[in-house]
Motif scaffolding. Sequence first.
Motif, short mmCIF file in Angstrom:
data_model
loop_
_atom_site.label_atom_id
_atom_site.label_comp_id
_atom_site.label_asym_id
_atom_site.label_seq_id
_atom_site.Cartn_x
_atom_site.Cartn_y
_atom_site.Cartn_z
N ALA A 114 0.82 -1.20 0.00
CA ALA A 114 0.00 0.00 0.00
C ALA A 114 0.86 1.26 0.00
N ARG A 115 2.13 1.13 0.41
CA ARG A 115 2.94 2.34 0.58
C ARG A 115 4.23 2.25 -0.23
N LEU A 116 4.48 3.27 -1.05
CA LEU A 116 5.75 3.34 -1.78
C LEU A 116 6.76 3.98 -0.83
N GLU A 117 7.82 3.25 -0.49
CA GLU A 117 8.79 3.77 0.48
C GLU A 117 9.95 4.44 -0.27
N THR A 118 9.94 5.75 -0.31
CA THR A 118 10.99 6.49 -1.02
C THR A 118 11.86 7.27 -0.04
N ARG A 119 11.62 7.10 1.25
CA ARG A 119 12.36 7.90 2.23
C ARG A 119 13.74 7.32 2.52
N THR A 120 14.62 8.18 2.95
CA THR A 120 15.88 7.71 3.53
C THR A 120 15.85 8.17 4.99
N ALA A 121 16.71 7.59 5.80
CA ALA A 121 16.77 8.03 7.20
C ALA A 121 18.18 8.54 7.49
N ALA A 122 18.25 9.78 7.95
CA ALA A 122 19.53 10.31 8.43
C ALA A 122 19.68 9.81 9.86
N LEU A 123 20.55 8.85 10.06
CA LEU A 123 20.70 8.24 11.39
C LEU A 123 21.92 8.81 12.09
#
Length: 419
Positions: free
Chosen positions: A51-60
Amino acid sequence: MSSDNETPSPEATHDVAVVGTGPSGLVAALALHEIGASVVAIGPAPSGDAARLETRTAALLASSVDLLKALKVFDRLKSEAAPLKAIRIIDASRSLFRAPDIEFKASELGLEAFGYNIPNTTLIEALYTRAREVLPAVVTTNVEAIALDARGAVLTLSDGAPLSARLVAGADGRRAICRTSAGIAMTDRQYDQAAIASSFRHKLPHRFISNELHKEQGSVTTVPLPDPHASSLIWVGSRSEIAPLMQLDAARFEEELGERLGGLLGPISGMSARAEFPVSGLSAGTLAANRTALLGEAAHILPPIGAQGLNLGFRDAAALADCVAAALRLGRDPGGEEVLASYRRARDIDVLTRTVGVDLLSRSLLSSLFPVQAARGLLSHGLNALPPLRRMVMRLGLTPPTALPTLMRPAEPGAPFRA
Ligand SMILES: Cc1cc2nc3c(=O)[nH]c(=O)nc-3n(C[C@H](O)[C@H](O)[C@H](O)COP(=O)(O)OP(=O)(O)OC[C@H]3O[C@@H](n4cnc5c(N)ncnc54)[C@H](O)[C@@H]3O)c2cc1C
Protein backbone atom coordinates in the motif's frame (compact mmCIF):
# COMPACT_ATOMS: atom_id res chain seq x y z
CA MET A 1 1.25 -16.80 8.19
CA SER A 2 4.76 -18.17 8.16
CA SER A 3 7.11 -18.60 11.05
CA ASP A 4 10.85 -19.19 11.07
CA ASN A 5 12.82 -21.66 13.12
CA GLU A 6 9.89 -22.52 15.36
CA THR A 7 6.13 -22.47 15.09
CA PRO A 8 5.07 -20.91 18.38
CA SER A 9 2.45 -23.03 20.11
CA PRO A 10 -0.62 -21.33 21.60
CA GLU A 11 0.80 -21.98 25.07
CA ALA A 12 4.27 -20.58 24.31
CA THR A 13 5.08 -17.70 26.59
CA HIS A 14 7.70 -15.31 25.31
CA ASP A 15 9.25 -12.61 27.44
CA VAL A 16 8.35 -10.03 24.79
CA ALA A 17 6.09 -9.93 21.72
CA VAL A 18 7.25 -7.13 19.43
CA VAL A 19 4.34 -6.01 17.25
CA GLY A 20 5.36 -4.25 14.01
CA THR A 21 8.20 -5.01 11.61
CA GLY A 22 9.07 -1.43 10.63
CA PRO A 23 12.56 -0.18 11.54
CA SER A 24 11.68 0.59 15.20
CA GLY A 25 10.10 -2.83 15.81
CA LEU A 26 12.89 -4.78 14.13
CA VAL A 27 15.58 -2.89 16.05
CA ALA A 28 13.66 -3.47 19.29
CA ALA A 29 13.33 -7.20 18.59
CA LEU A 30 17.06 -7.51 17.84
CA ALA A 31 18.07 -5.43 20.87
CA LEU A 32 15.82 -7.47 23.19
CA HIS A 33 17.24 -10.69 21.76
CA GLU A 34 20.77 -9.32 22.24
CA ILE A 35 20.18 -8.85 25.99
CA GLY A 36 18.91 -12.40 26.35
CA ALA A 37 15.11 -11.98 26.31
CA SER A 38 12.99 -14.54 24.45
CA VAL A 39 11.37 -12.51 21.68
CA VAL A 40 8.77 -13.08 18.99
CA ALA A 41 8.50 -10.43 16.25
CA ILE A 42 5.12 -10.15 14.54
CA GLY A 43 4.29 -8.14 11.42
CA PRO A 44 4.21 -8.25 7.63
CA ALA A 45 7.41 -8.98 5.69
CA PRO A 46 8.99 -5.78 4.25
CA SER A 47 7.68 -6.48 0.74
CA GLY A 48 4.21 -7.16 2.17
CA ASP A 49 3.30 -3.46 2.60
CA ALA A 50 2.32 -2.84 -1.03
CA ALA A 51 0.00 0.00 0.00
CA ARG A 52 2.94 2.34 0.58
CA LEU A 53 5.75 3.34 -1.78
CA GLU A 54 8.79 3.77 0.48
CA THR A 55 10.99 6.49 -1.02
CA ARG A 56 12.36 7.90 2.23
CA THR A 57 15.88 7.71 3.53
CA ALA A 58 16.77 8.03 7.20
CA ALA A 59 19.53 10.31 8.43
CA LEU A 60 20.70 8.24 11.39
CA LEU A 61 22.79 9.95 14.04
CA ALA A 62 25.98 8.49 15.54
CA SER A 63 24.24 6.73 18.46
CA SER A 64 21.75 5.04 16.09
CA VAL A 65 24.65 3.89 13.91
CA ASP A 66 26.36 2.51 17.03
CA LEU A 67 23.18 0.56 17.82
CA LEU A 68 23.14 -0.91 14.30
CA LYS A 69 26.79 -1.89 14.78
CA ALA A 70 26.06 -3.52 18.15
CA LEU A 71 23.24 -5.49 16.48
CA LYS A 72 25.62 -6.53 13.66
CA VAL A 73 23.55 -4.90 10.93
CA PHE A 74 25.63 -1.88 9.92
CA ASP A 75 28.20 -3.85 7.87
CA ARG A 76 25.38 -4.88 5.52
CA LEU A 77 24.38 -1.24 5.04
CA LYS A 78 27.79 0.36 4.59
CA SER A 79 27.79 0.42 0.79
CA GLU A 80 24.49 2.34 0.72
CA ALA A 81 25.21 4.65 3.67
CA ALA A 82 26.48 8.19 3.07
CA PRO A 83 28.29 10.07 5.86
CA LEU A 84 26.76 13.40 6.95
CA LYS A 85 29.77 15.66 7.36
CA ALA A 86 27.95 18.98 7.60
CA ILE A 87 24.46 20.46 7.81
CA ARG A 88 23.79 23.82 6.18
CA ILE A 89 20.66 25.80 7.11
CA ILE A 90 19.59 28.45 4.63
CA ASP A 91 16.84 31.01 5.18
CA ALA A 92 15.44 31.55 1.68
CA SER A 93 12.46 33.59 2.90
CA ARG A 94 11.68 37.16 1.95
CA SER A 95 11.59 38.19 5.60
CA LEU A 96 13.04 41.57 6.59
CA PHE A 97 15.05 39.65 9.17
CA ARG A 98 16.41 36.98 6.82
CA ALA A 99 18.69 34.86 8.98
CA PRO A 100 22.28 34.30 7.81
CA ASP A 101 23.21 30.82 6.56
CA ILE A 102 24.55 28.52 9.25
CA GLU A 103 26.81 25.53 8.63
CA PHE A 104 27.24 22.92 11.35
CA LYS A 105 30.35 20.82 10.71
CA ALA A 106 30.90 17.43 12.38
CA SER A 107 34.62 18.22 12.50
CA GLU A 108 33.88 21.04 14.99
CA LEU A 109 32.94 18.29 17.47
CA GLY A 110 35.96 16.20 16.48
CA LEU A 111 33.67 13.80 14.57
CA GLU A 112 34.13 12.43 11.10
CA ALA A 113 30.36 12.57 10.53
CA PHE A 114 27.16 13.37 12.44
CA GLY A 115 25.79 10.05 11.22
CA TYR A 116 24.81 8.30 7.98
CA ASN A 117 21.98 8.64 5.48
CA ILE A 118 20.49 5.24 4.53
CA PRO A 119 17.52 4.38 2.26
CA ASN A 120 14.62 3.07 4.38
CA THR A 121 14.07 0.04 2.12
CA THR A 122 17.74 -1.01 2.48
CA LEU A 123 17.62 -0.48 6.24
CA ILE A 124 14.41 -2.46 6.76
CA GLU A 125 15.55 -5.29 4.47
CA ALA A 126 18.86 -5.64 6.36
CA LEU A 127 17.13 -5.57 9.76
CA TYR A 128 14.55 -8.11 8.64
CA THR A 129 17.20 -10.47 7.25
CA ARG A 130 19.13 -10.28 10.53
CA ALA A 131 15.92 -10.86 12.54
CA ARG A 132 15.16 -14.00 10.54
CA GLU A 133 18.70 -15.24 11.14
CA VAL A 134 18.84 -14.78 14.89
CA LEU A 135 15.37 -14.58 16.43
CA PRO A 136 13.69 -17.81 17.54
CA ALA A 137 10.43 -16.67 15.91
CA VAL A 138 9.43 -14.12 13.26
CA VAL A 139 5.73 -14.38 12.48
CA THR A 140 4.64 -12.75 9.24
CA THR A 141 1.06 -11.78 9.96
CA ASN A 142 -0.94 -9.00 11.61
CA VAL A 143 -2.07 -8.84 15.21
CA GLU A 144 -5.86 -8.47 15.34
CA ALA A 145 -6.51 -8.21 19.06
CA ILE A 146 -4.59 -8.20 22.35
CA ALA A 147 -5.98 -9.32 25.69
CA LEU A 148 -4.00 -8.07 28.69
CA ASP A 149 -4.25 -9.17 32.31
CA ALA A 150 -2.12 -9.57 35.42
CA ARG A 151 -0.50 -12.78 34.11
CA GLY A 152 0.39 -11.68 30.60
CA ALA A 153 -0.77 -10.77 27.10
CA VAL A 154 -2.53 -13.02 24.60
CA LEU A 155 -2.25 -11.84 21.00
CA THR A 156 -4.79 -12.95 18.41
CA LEU A 157 -3.22 -13.13 14.96
CA SER A 158 -5.06 -12.59 11.68
CA ASP A 159 -3.72 -15.94 10.54
CA GLY A 160 -2.68 -18.70 12.91
CA ALA A 161 -2.73 -19.66 16.55
CA PRO A 162 -2.72 -17.08 19.34
CA LEU A 163 0.55 -16.16 21.05
CA SER A 164 1.27 -15.18 24.60
CA ALA A 165 3.95 -12.96 26.09
CA ARG A 166 4.74 -11.12 29.32
CA LEU A 167 5.38 -7.79 27.63
CA VAL A 168 4.02 -6.28 24.42
CA ALA A 169 6.46 -3.93 22.64
CA GLY A 170 4.09 -1.89 20.48
CA ALA A 171 5.93 -0.72 17.35
CA ASP A 172 2.96 -0.92 15.03
CA GLY A 173 3.04 2.65 13.78
CA ARG A 174 0.45 5.38 13.71
CA ARG A 175 -2.74 3.29 13.83
CA ALA A 176 -1.31 1.21 16.68
CA ILE A 177 -3.53 -1.61 17.88
CA CYS A 178 -1.13 -2.01 20.85
CA ARG A 179 -1.83 1.53 22.04
CA THR A 180 -5.61 1.11 21.93
CA SER A 181 -5.51 -2.36 23.55
CA ALA A 182 -3.55 -0.91 26.47
CA GLY A 183 -6.11 1.92 26.81
CA ILE A 184 -3.53 4.61 26.04
CA ALA A 185 -4.96 7.84 24.62
CA MET A 186 -3.15 10.02 22.12
CA THR A 187 -3.01 13.67 21.19
CA ASP A 188 -2.79 14.74 17.59
CA ARG A 189 -1.25 18.00 16.35
CA GLN A 190 -2.33 19.13 12.90
CA TYR A 191 0.05 21.03 10.60
CA ASP A 192 -1.95 21.17 7.33
CA GLN A 193 1.28 20.15 5.61
CA ALA A 194 2.54 17.23 3.56
CA ALA A 195 6.00 16.04 2.50
CA ILE A 196 7.38 14.65 -0.73
CA ALA A 197 10.23 12.17 -0.37
CA SER A 198 12.35 11.23 -3.36
CA SER A 199 15.94 11.35 -4.64
CA PHE A 200 17.67 12.99 -7.60
CA ARG A 201 20.98 13.54 -9.37
CA HIS A 202 22.78 16.88 -9.56
CA LYS A 203 25.74 18.33 -11.47
CA LEU A 204 27.68 19.76 -8.52
CA PRO A 205 29.00 17.35 -5.85
CA HIS A 206 27.24 17.47 -2.47
CA ARG A 207 30.52 17.12 -0.54
CA PHE A 208 28.51 15.12 2.04
CA ILE A 209 26.71 18.26 3.17
CA SER A 210 22.97 18.22 3.89
CA ASN A 211 21.13 21.44 2.93
CA GLU A 212 17.95 22.69 4.61
CA LEU A 213 16.34 25.59 2.74
CA HIS A 214 13.51 27.32 4.54
CA LYS A 215 10.87 29.47 2.86
CA GLU A 216 7.61 30.97 4.05
CA GLN A 217 5.63 27.96 2.77
CA GLY A 218 7.90 25.21 4.08
CA SER A 219 11.30 23.62 3.66
CA VAL A 220 13.33 21.69 1.12
CA THR A 221 16.04 19.40 2.51
CA THR A 222 18.67 17.56 0.49
CA VAL A 223 20.62 14.75 2.15
CA PRO A 224 23.71 13.20 0.54
CA LEU A 225 23.65 9.68 -0.91
CA PRO A 226 26.88 7.66 -1.44
CA ASP A 227 27.15 8.86 -5.07
CA PRO A 228 28.68 12.37 -4.78
CA HIS A 229 26.18 13.59 -7.41
CA ALA A 230 23.00 12.16 -5.86
CA SER A 231 20.92 13.27 -2.87
CA SER A 232 17.65 12.38 -1.25
CA LEU A 233 14.94 15.02 -1.01
CA ILE A 234 12.34 15.96 1.57
CA TRP A 235 10.08 18.76 0.37
CA VAL A 236 7.70 19.93 3.10
CA GLY A 237 4.95 22.39 2.21
CA SER A 238 1.31 23.23 2.70
CA ARG A 239 -1.01 20.56 1.32
CA SER A 240 -2.10 23.00 -1.39
CA GLU A 241 1.53 23.43 -2.51
CA ILE A 242 2.42 19.72 -2.38
CA ALA A 243 -0.65 18.32 -4.21
CA PRO A 244 0.12 20.01 -7.60
CA LEU A 245 3.85 19.22 -7.25
CA MET A 246 2.95 15.53 -7.01
CA GLN A 247 1.02 15.81 -10.30
CA LEU A 248 3.99 17.19 -12.30
CA ASP A 249 5.94 14.91 -14.61
CA ALA A 250 9.58 14.27 -13.69
CA ALA A 251 11.00 16.95 -16.03
CA ARG A 252 8.69 19.70 -14.69
CA PHE A 253 9.34 18.63 -11.11
CA GLU A 254 13.11 18.80 -11.73
CA GLU A 255 12.64 22.38 -12.99
CA GLU A 256 10.63 23.35 -9.90
CA LEU A 257 13.19 21.76 -7.61
CA GLY A 258 16.10 23.42 -9.42
CA GLU A 259 14.38 26.78 -9.02
CA ARG A 260 13.71 26.17 -5.35
CA LEU A 261 17.33 25.17 -4.72
CA GLY A 262 18.53 28.30 -6.55
CA GLY A 263 21.44 26.50 -8.26
CA LEU A 264 22.85 25.19 -4.97
CA LEU A 265 23.60 21.75 -6.46
CA GLY A 266 23.67 22.79 -10.13
CA PRO A 267 21.36 21.38 -12.84
CA ILE A 268 19.11 18.53 -11.69
CA SER A 269 18.28 15.27 -13.48
CA GLY A 270 17.33 11.62 -12.82
CA MET A 271 14.41 12.29 -10.48
CA SER A 272 13.36 9.00 -8.78
CA ALA A 273 9.80 8.04 -7.86
CA ARG A 274 8.06 10.52 -5.55
CA ALA A 275 5.81 9.59 -2.64
CA GLU A 276 3.75 11.89 -0.44
CA PHE A 277 3.69 11.54 3.34
CA PRO A 278 1.43 13.33 5.81
CA VAL A 279 3.15 15.77 8.18
CA SER A 280 1.67 15.07 11.55
CA GLY A 281 2.37 15.21 15.21
CA LEU A 282 1.19 12.49 17.54
CA SER A 283 1.99 11.83 21.17
CA ALA A 284 0.78 8.87 23.19
CA GLY A 285 -0.61 9.89 26.60
CA THR A 286 1.95 7.60 28.25
CA LEU A 287 4.79 5.51 26.85
CA ALA A 288 3.89 2.40 28.84
CA ALA A 289 0.90 0.90 30.65
CA ASN A 290 -0.85 -2.46 31.06
CA ARG A 291 2.01 -4.76 29.99
CA THR A 292 2.60 -2.60 26.92
CA ALA A 293 5.57 -0.37 26.07
CA LEU A 294 5.11 1.82 22.98
CA LEU A 295 7.97 2.76 20.70
CA GLY A 296 8.63 4.51 17.41
CA GLU A 297 5.67 6.03 15.60
CA ALA A 298 3.23 4.10 17.79
CA ALA A 299 4.38 6.43 20.58
CA HIS A 300 5.34 9.68 18.83
CA ILE A 301 5.23 11.14 15.34
CA LEU A 302 7.16 14.33 14.57
CA PRO A 303 7.26 16.54 11.46
CA PRO A 304 10.26 15.50 9.29
CA ILE A 305 12.53 18.38 10.33
CA GLY A 306 15.96 17.84 11.84
CA ALA A 307 15.98 14.03 11.31
CA GLN A 308 14.66 13.17 14.76
CA GLY A 309 11.83 10.63 14.17
CA LEU A 310 13.54 7.28 13.70
CA ASN A 311 16.51 8.24 15.87
CA LEU A 312 14.00 8.65 18.69
CA GLY A 313 12.47 5.24 17.84
CA PHE A 314 15.91 3.60 18.01
CA ARG A 315 16.55 5.18 21.42
CA ASP A 316 13.17 3.81 22.61
CA ALA A 317 14.20 0.33 21.46
CA ALA A 318 17.62 0.40 23.14
CA ALA A 319 16.18 1.86 26.38
CA LEU A 320 13.49 -0.85 26.51
CA ALA A 321 16.24 -3.47 26.13
CA ASP A 322 18.03 -1.98 29.18
CA CYS A 323 14.83 -2.06 31.27
CA VAL A 324 13.98 -5.66 30.34
CA ALA A 325 17.61 -6.76 30.89
CA ALA A 326 17.52 -5.36 34.43
CA ALA A 327 14.25 -7.19 35.18
CA LEU A 328 15.51 -10.51 33.80
CA ARG A 329 18.73 -10.23 35.82
CA LEU A 330 16.65 -9.92 39.00
CA GLY A 331 14.21 -12.66 37.97
CA ARG A 332 11.34 -10.15 37.71
CA ASP A 333 8.36 -10.07 35.36
CA PRO A 334 9.51 -8.27 32.14
CA GLY A 335 5.98 -6.94 31.63
CA GLY A 336 5.45 -5.86 35.24
CA GLU A 337 4.78 -2.33 36.42
CA GLU A 338 8.40 -1.84 37.60
CA VAL A 339 9.71 -2.36 34.07
CA LEU A 340 7.04 -0.11 32.55
CA ALA A 341 7.84 2.62 35.09
CA SER A 342 11.58 2.39 34.42
CA TYR A 343 10.90 2.62 30.66
CA ARG A 344 8.77 5.75 31.19
CA ARG A 345 11.52 7.29 33.33
CA ALA A 346 14.16 6.45 30.76
CA ARG A 347 12.25 7.91 27.81
CA ASP A 348 9.85 10.65 28.96
CA ILE A 349 12.26 13.61 28.94
CA ASP A 350 13.94 12.75 25.64
CA VAL A 351 10.60 12.23 23.87
CA LEU A 352 9.06 15.38 25.38
CA THR A 353 12.01 17.67 24.59
CA ARG A 354 12.27 16.43 20.96
CA THR A 355 8.51 16.69 20.44
CA VAL A 356 8.31 20.24 21.81
CA GLY A 357 11.56 21.27 20.06
CA VAL A 358 10.53 20.02 16.61
CA ASP A 359 7.00 21.45 17.01
CA LEU A 360 8.37 24.90 17.93
CA LEU A 361 10.93 24.81 15.13
CA SER A 362 8.32 23.74 12.62
CA ARG A 363 5.88 26.49 13.62
CA SER A 364 8.56 29.20 13.89
CA LEU A 365 9.83 28.43 10.37
CA LEU A 366 6.34 29.02 9.01
CA SER A 367 5.56 32.05 11.13
CA SER A 368 5.20 35.42 9.44
CA LEU A 369 5.15 37.17 12.83
CA PHE A 370 7.81 39.86 13.08
CA PRO A 371 9.04 38.98 16.64
CA VAL A 372 9.40 35.29 15.72
CA GLN A 373 11.37 36.10 12.56
CA ALA A 374 13.55 38.59 14.46
CA ALA A 375 14.28 36.00 17.19
CA ARG A 376 15.20 33.42 14.54
CA GLY A 377 17.52 35.90 12.83
CA LEU A 378 19.20 36.81 16.12
CA LEU A 379 19.72 33.18 17.04
CA SER A 380 21.33 32.49 13.66
CA HIS A 381 23.69 35.46 14.09
CA GLY A 382 24.56 34.17 17.56
CA LEU A 383 25.23 30.66 16.25
CA ASN A 384 27.54 32.01 13.56
CA ALA A 385 29.42 34.31 15.92
CA LEU A 386 29.78 31.95 18.88
CA PRO A 387 31.41 28.56 18.20
CA PRO A 388 30.73 27.30 21.79
CA LEU A 389 27.00 28.00 21.32
CA ARG A 390 27.12 26.24 17.95
CA ARG A 391 28.86 23.22 19.50
CA MET A 392 26.29 23.11 22.30
CA VAL A 393 23.40 23.13 19.80
CA MET A 394 25.10 20.37 17.76
CA ARG A 395 25.56 18.20 20.87
CA LEU A 396 21.91 18.76 21.85
CA GLY A 397 20.83 17.62 18.38
CA LEU A 398 23.02 14.52 18.51
CA THR A 399 22.45 13.11 21.98
CA PRO A 400 19.49 12.82 24.35
CA PRO A 401 19.35 14.91 27.55
CA THR A 402 19.54 11.66 29.54
CA ALA A 403 22.22 8.93 29.42
CA LEU A 404 22.46 6.89 26.23
CA PRO A 405 21.13 3.32 26.51
CA THR A 406 23.85 0.65 26.80
CA LEU A 407 23.68 -0.68 23.23
CA MET A 408 24.08 2.87 21.83
CA ARG A 409 27.29 3.69 23.66
CA PRO A 410 30.53 3.64 21.65
CA ALA A 411 32.55 0.54 22.59
CA GLU A 412 35.52 2.71 23.54
CA PRO A 413 34.64 5.60 25.86
CA GLY A 414 35.25 8.92 24.08
CA ALA A 415 35.18 7.36 20.60
CA PRO A 416 32.55 8.91 18.31
CA PHE A 417 31.46 5.59 16.81
CA ARG A 418 31.72 1.90 17.68
CA ALA A 419 34.41 0.16 15.64
C1 LIG B 1 9.42 12.48 4.67
C2 LIG B 1 10.00 11.87 5.92
C3 LIG B 1 11.38 11.84 6.12
C4 LIG B 1 11.92 11.31 7.29
N1 LIG B 1 13.28 11.35 7.48
C5 LIG B 1 13.80 10.90 8.65
C6 LIG B 1 15.20 10.98 8.90
O1 LIG B 1 15.98 11.44 8.05
N2 LIG B 1 15.68 10.53 10.09
C7 LIG B 1 14.84 10.02 11.05
O2 LIG B 1 15.34 9.65 12.14
N3 LIG B 1 13.52 9.91 10.84
C8 LIG B 1 12.98 10.34 9.66
N4 LIG B 1 11.63 10.23 9.44
C9 LIG B 1 10.81 9.49 10.41
C10 LIG B 1 10.89 7.97 10.13
O3 LIG B 1 10.66 7.71 8.77
C11 LIG B 1 9.87 7.24 10.98
O4 LIG B 1 10.14 7.57 12.34
C12 LIG B 1 9.98 5.73 10.84
O5 LIG B 1 9.78 5.32 9.53
C13 LIG B 1 8.95 5.08 11.75
O6 LIG B 1 9.23 3.72 11.86
P1 LIG B 1 8.35 2.79 12.82
O7 LIG B 1 8.97 1.43 12.74
O8 LIG B 1 8.17 3.41 14.14
O9 LIG B 1 6.90 2.79 12.15
P2 LIG B 1 6.42 2.17 10.75
O10 LIG B 1 7.48 2.28 9.74
O11 LIG B 1 5.08 2.79 10.46
O12 LIG B 1 6.23 0.63 11.06
C14 LIG B 1 5.09 0.09 11.66
C15 LIG B 1 5.03 -1.37 11.27
O13 LIG B 1 3.98 -1.99 12.00
C16 LIG B 1 3.27 -2.86 11.13
N5 LIG B 1 1.92 -3.03 11.69
C17 LIG B 1 0.90 -2.12 11.74
N6 LIG B 1 -0.18 -2.66 12.34
C18 LIG B 1 0.18 -3.93 12.67
C19 LIG B 1 -0.51 -5.00 13.31
N7 LIG B 1 -1.79 -4.90 13.71
N8 LIG B 1 0.14 -6.19 13.49
C20 LIG B 1 1.43 -6.34 13.10
N9 LIG B 1 2.13 -5.35 12.47
C21 LIG B 1 1.50 -4.17 12.27
C22 LIG B 1 3.28 -2.14 9.78
O14 LIG B 1 3.06 -3.02 8.72
C23 LIG B 1 4.71 -1.60 9.77
O15 LIG B 1 5.62 -2.55 9.27
C24 LIG B 1 11.06 10.77 8.29
C25 LIG B 1 9.68 10.78 8.10
C26 LIG B 1 9.14 11.35 6.93
C27 LIG B 1 7.63 11.39 6.77
